[in-house]
Structures are given as C-alpha cells and as structure tokens.
Design an enzyme around this catalytic site. Sequence first.
Site, PDB file in Angstrom:
ATOM      1  N   GLU A   7     -49.778  27.294  24.907  1.00 36.83           N
ATOM      2  CA  GLU A   7     -50.748  26.841  23.908  1.00 36.83           C
ATOM      3  C   GLU A   7     -51.062  25.383  24.174  1.00 36.83           C
ATOM      4  O   GLU A   7     -50.184  24.618  24.578  1.00 36.83           O
ATOM      5  CB  GLU A   7     -50.194  26.952  22.482  1.00 36.83           C
ATOM      6  CG  GLU A   7     -50.130  28.365  21.944  1.00 36.83           C
ATOM      7  CD  GLU A   7     -48.757  28.967  22.134  1.00 36.83           C
ATOM      8  OE1 GLU A   7     -47.790  28.201  22.336  1.00 36.83           O
ATOM      9  OE2 GLU A   7     -48.643  30.207  22.093  1.00 36.83           O
ATOM     10  N   TYR A  56     -54.590  22.868  33.579  1.00 31.09           N
ATOM     11  CA  TYR A  56     -54.206  24.284  33.561  1.00 31.09           C
ATOM     12  C   TYR A  56     -55.291  25.149  34.213  1.00 31.09           C
ATOM     13  O   TYR A  56     -54.989  26.071  34.972  1.00 31.09           O
ATOM     14  CB  TYR A  56     -53.929  24.754  32.129  1.00 31.09           C
ATOM     15  CG  TYR A  56     -52.847  23.968  31.417  1.00 31.09           C
ATOM     16  CD1 TYR A  56     -51.695  23.569  32.089  1.00 31.09           C
ATOM     17  CD2 TYR A  56     -52.969  23.621  30.078  1.00 31.09           C
ATOM     18  CE1 TYR A  56     -50.701  22.840  31.444  1.00 31.09           C
ATOM     19  CE2 TYR A  56     -51.981  22.901  29.427  1.00 31.09           C
ATOM     20  CZ  TYR A  56     -50.859  22.507  30.108  1.00 31.09           C
ATOM     21  OH  TYR A  56     -49.881  21.794  29.471  1.00 31.09           O
TER      22      TYR A  56
HETATM   23  C1  LIG Z   1     -51.061  16.578  30.381  1.00 34.40           C
HETATM   24  C2  LIG Z   1     -50.119  15.765  31.269  1.00 34.40           C
HETATM   25  C3  LIG Z   1     -48.759  16.465  31.266  1.00 34.40           C
HETATM   26  C4  LIG Z   1     -50.694  15.746  32.695  1.00 34.40           C
HETATM   27  O1  LIG Z   1     -49.752  15.121  33.547  1.00 34.40           O
HETATM   28  P1  LIG Z   1     -50.211  14.349  34.884  1.00 34.40           P
HETATM   29  O2  LIG Z   1     -49.017  14.225  35.739  1.00 34.40           O
HETATM   30  O3  LIG Z   1     -50.962  13.144  34.542  1.00 34.40           O
HETATM   31  O4  LIG Z   1     -51.207  15.412  35.523  1.00 34.40           O
HETATM   32  P2  LIG Z   1     -51.590  15.462  37.055  1.00 34.40           P
HETATM   33  O5  LIG Z   1     -51.662  14.086  37.617  1.00 34.40           O
HETATM   34  O6  LIG Z   1     -50.745  16.472  37.718  1.00 34.40           O
HETATM   35  O7  LIG Z   1     -53.079  15.934  36.926  1.00 34.40           O
HETATM   36  C5  LIG Z   1     -53.451  17.147  37.306  1.00 34.40           C
HETATM   37  C6  LIG Z   1     -54.859  17.368  36.775  1.00 34.40           C
HETATM   38  O8  LIG Z   1     -54.974  16.979  35.417  1.00 34.40           O
HETATM   39  C7  LIG Z   1     -56.241  16.424  35.204  1.00 34.40           C
HETATM   40  N1  LIG Z   1     -56.101  15.014  34.848  1.00 34.40           N
HETATM   41  C8  LIG Z   1     -55.010  14.242  34.953  1.00 34.40           C
HETATM   42  N2  LIG Z   1     -55.265  13.018  34.465  1.00 34.40           N
HETATM   43  C9  LIG Z   1     -56.536  13.027  34.063  1.00 34.40           C
HETATM   44  C10 LIG Z   1     -57.385  12.081  33.445  1.00 34.40           C
HETATM   45  N3  LIG Z   1     -56.962  10.841  33.154  1.00 34.40           N
HETATM   46  N4  LIG Z   1     -58.636  12.461  33.129  1.00 34.40           N
HETATM   47  C11 LIG Z   1     -59.077  13.710  33.402  1.00 34.40           C
HETATM   48  N5  LIG Z   1     -58.317  14.660  33.980  1.00 34.40           N
HETATM   49  C12 LIG Z   1     -57.066  14.321  34.299  1.00 34.40           C
HETATM   50  C13 LIG Z   1     -56.984  16.580  36.459  1.00 34.40           C
HETATM   51  O9  LIG Z   1     -57.575  17.857  36.424  1.00 34.40           O
HETATM   52  C14 LIG Z   1     -55.900  16.552  37.476  1.00 34.40           C
HETATM   53  O10 LIG Z   1     -56.299  17.227  38.609  1.00 34.40           O
HETATM   54  P3  LIG Z   1     -56.563  16.407  39.974  1.00 34.40           P
HETATM   55  O11 LIG Z   1     -55.223  15.891  40.385  1.00 34.40           O
HETATM   56  O12 LIG Z   1     -57.103  17.457  40.871  1.00 34.40           O
HETATM   57  O13 LIG Z   1     -57.538  15.330  39.614  1.00 34.40           O
HETATM   58  C15 LIG Z   1     -49.978  14.292  30.792  1.00 34.40           C
HETATM   59  O14 LIG Z   1     -51.262  13.774  30.597  1.00 34.40           O
HETATM   60  C16 LIG Z   1     -49.172  14.146  29.514  1.00 34.40           C
HETATM   61  O15 LIG Z   1     -47.955  13.994  29.551  1.00 34.40           O
HETATM   62  N6  LIG Z   1     -49.850  14.170  28.350  1.00 34.40           N
HETATM   63  C17 LIG Z   1     -49.164  14.062  27.055  1.00 34.40           C
HETATM   64  C18 LIG Z   1     -48.421  15.338  26.733  1.00 34.40           C
HETATM   65  C19 LIG Z   1     -49.335  16.560  26.780  1.00 34.40           C
HETATM   66  O16 LIG Z   1     -50.437  16.550  26.277  1.00 34.40           O
HETATM   67  N7  LIG Z   1     -48.831  17.651  27.392  1.00 34.40           N
HETATM   68  C20 LIG Z   1     -49.521  18.908  27.481  1.00 34.40           C
HETATM   69  C21 LIG Z   1     -49.354  19.648  26.205  1.00 34.40           C
HETATM   70  S1  LIG Z   1     -49.982  21.333  26.298  1.00 34.40           S
END
Ligand SMILES: CC(C)(COP(=O)(O)OP(=O)(O)OC[C@H]1O[C@@H](n2cnc3c(N)ncnc32)[C@H](O)[C@@H]1OP(=O)(O)O)[C@@H](O)C(=O)NCCC(=O)NCCS
Length: 152
Positions: A107, A119
């Site tokens: 979710e 995702y």
């Molecule tokens: C969601 C979260 C886990 C992503 O972690 P992350 O390590 O930054 O993600 P990644 O670097 O692996 O990013 C993968 C993809 O996410 C997207 N993404 C990451 N940062 C982004 C940004 N600032 N803006 C837009 N898209 C972004 C892109 O699609 C990226 O793909 P790409 O590498 O091909 O550009 C992180 O932002 C987080 O901890 N957020 C707070 C907690 C949360 O919301 N968790 C998910 C709950 S369901």
Amino acid sequence: MMTAVELRRLRTADLDRIEELERESYPTPWSRSMFAGELAKPSGICLGAFQGEDMLGYLIVARYVDAWHVMNVAVDPVWRGRGVARTLLERLFEITAEDPDRGYTLEVRVSNAVAIHLYESLGFVTTGVRRGYYTDNREDALIMWKDAEPPV
Ligand SMILES: CC(C)(COP(=O)(O)OP(=O)(O)OC[C@H]1O[C@@H](n2cnc3c(N)ncnc32)[C@H](O)[C@@H]1OP(=O)(O)O)[C@@H](O)C(=O)NCCC(=O)NCCS
C-alpha cells in the site's frame, strides 16, 4: 552513479538506527516493537542497505499466503534518489525468484509520487484503492501488485 552499498539481513542490533530513520521518513512512524515483531518472523525478509557500519535504508517484507507484502521501505533523506530503495527491492525479487506462488503487494499513499513512480518502474501496477487507509490524515492508499516472475 552509486558508491558500493552492501545489503544484509537486519538484526535486533539495528533497531536503534531503524527507529531513527523511520522517524525521519514518516509522519506516523512505526514503533520499535512493530519492527522487532517483523524481524522475529522467520518467514519474513528484512534487509538493510549499508555503507560500512552506516545504515542507509531498510526494507521490511512479510510472507502472506499469496504474496510477499512490502510492509515498509525507507531511505536516509541524504541518500535518497541514488538507487538505494531500488537495490533493496531488486534483491527481494532475487531472493524470492524461486517462489512462483507469490506475487508482491504493498500500500502507498496516493500523494507519494516518488514511491509510486519507483514501484511502477519495478513492475507494480495499481489494482485498487483503500479509502481513508491512513489514520493520521484519512488519506487513501493505492494497492499495488506485481506478479511473480514466471520460472525461466
Ligand atoms: C520512497 C523512498 C523509499 C525511495 O527511496 P530512494 O532510495 O530515494 O529511491 P531510489 O533512489 O531507488 O529511486 C528509485 C526511483 O524512485 C523515483 N525517485 C526517487 N527519487 C525521486 C525524486 N526525488 N523525484 C522523483 N522520483 C524519484 C525514481 O523513479 C527513481 O527511479 P530512477 O532511479 O530510475 O530515477 C524514499 O523516498 C523514502 O524513504 N521516502 C520516505 C518513506 C516512504 O515514503 N516510503 C515508501 C512508503 S510506501
């Protein structure tokens, strides 16, 4: 793009750092006991991403009858956008590749565009909405699903 990040299973000793990251990542953080409960389940997959001793992020996955349920994923704010969450989820798919009976589900808040984009890029599709799922602001959740990879 990324400096080397090591993945390993989470342990009880990691709980302090998990709690810290969790509070930096969510408006309504999980409690320590919720993490301890997931770590204690032998069927779950709980992974941390590390650089040396520093934890950069974690992934908590529970095994359900028909799916691996992604319960929680978070990355240190200064490490976001560098592929840490993608690396954790790709490792999940590798570890579970021999399990043709379970897809993957999660979710996510409808407002969490970054996570939804992540995702979708990994093959998840939206299959439904849970109205008012998040109790802090009554926000809706998207239900996302990814099929098990067919055996090669
Ligand atoms: C969601 C979260 C886990 C992503 O972690 P992350 O390590 O930054 O993600 P990644 O670097 O692996 O990013 C993968 C993809 O996410 C997207 N993404 C990451 N940062 C982004 C940004 N600032 N803006 C837009 N898209 C972004 C892109 O699609 C990226 O793909 P790409 O590498 O091909 O550009 C992180 O932002 C987080 O901890 N957020 C707070 C907690 C949360 O919301 N968790 C998910 C709950 S369901």
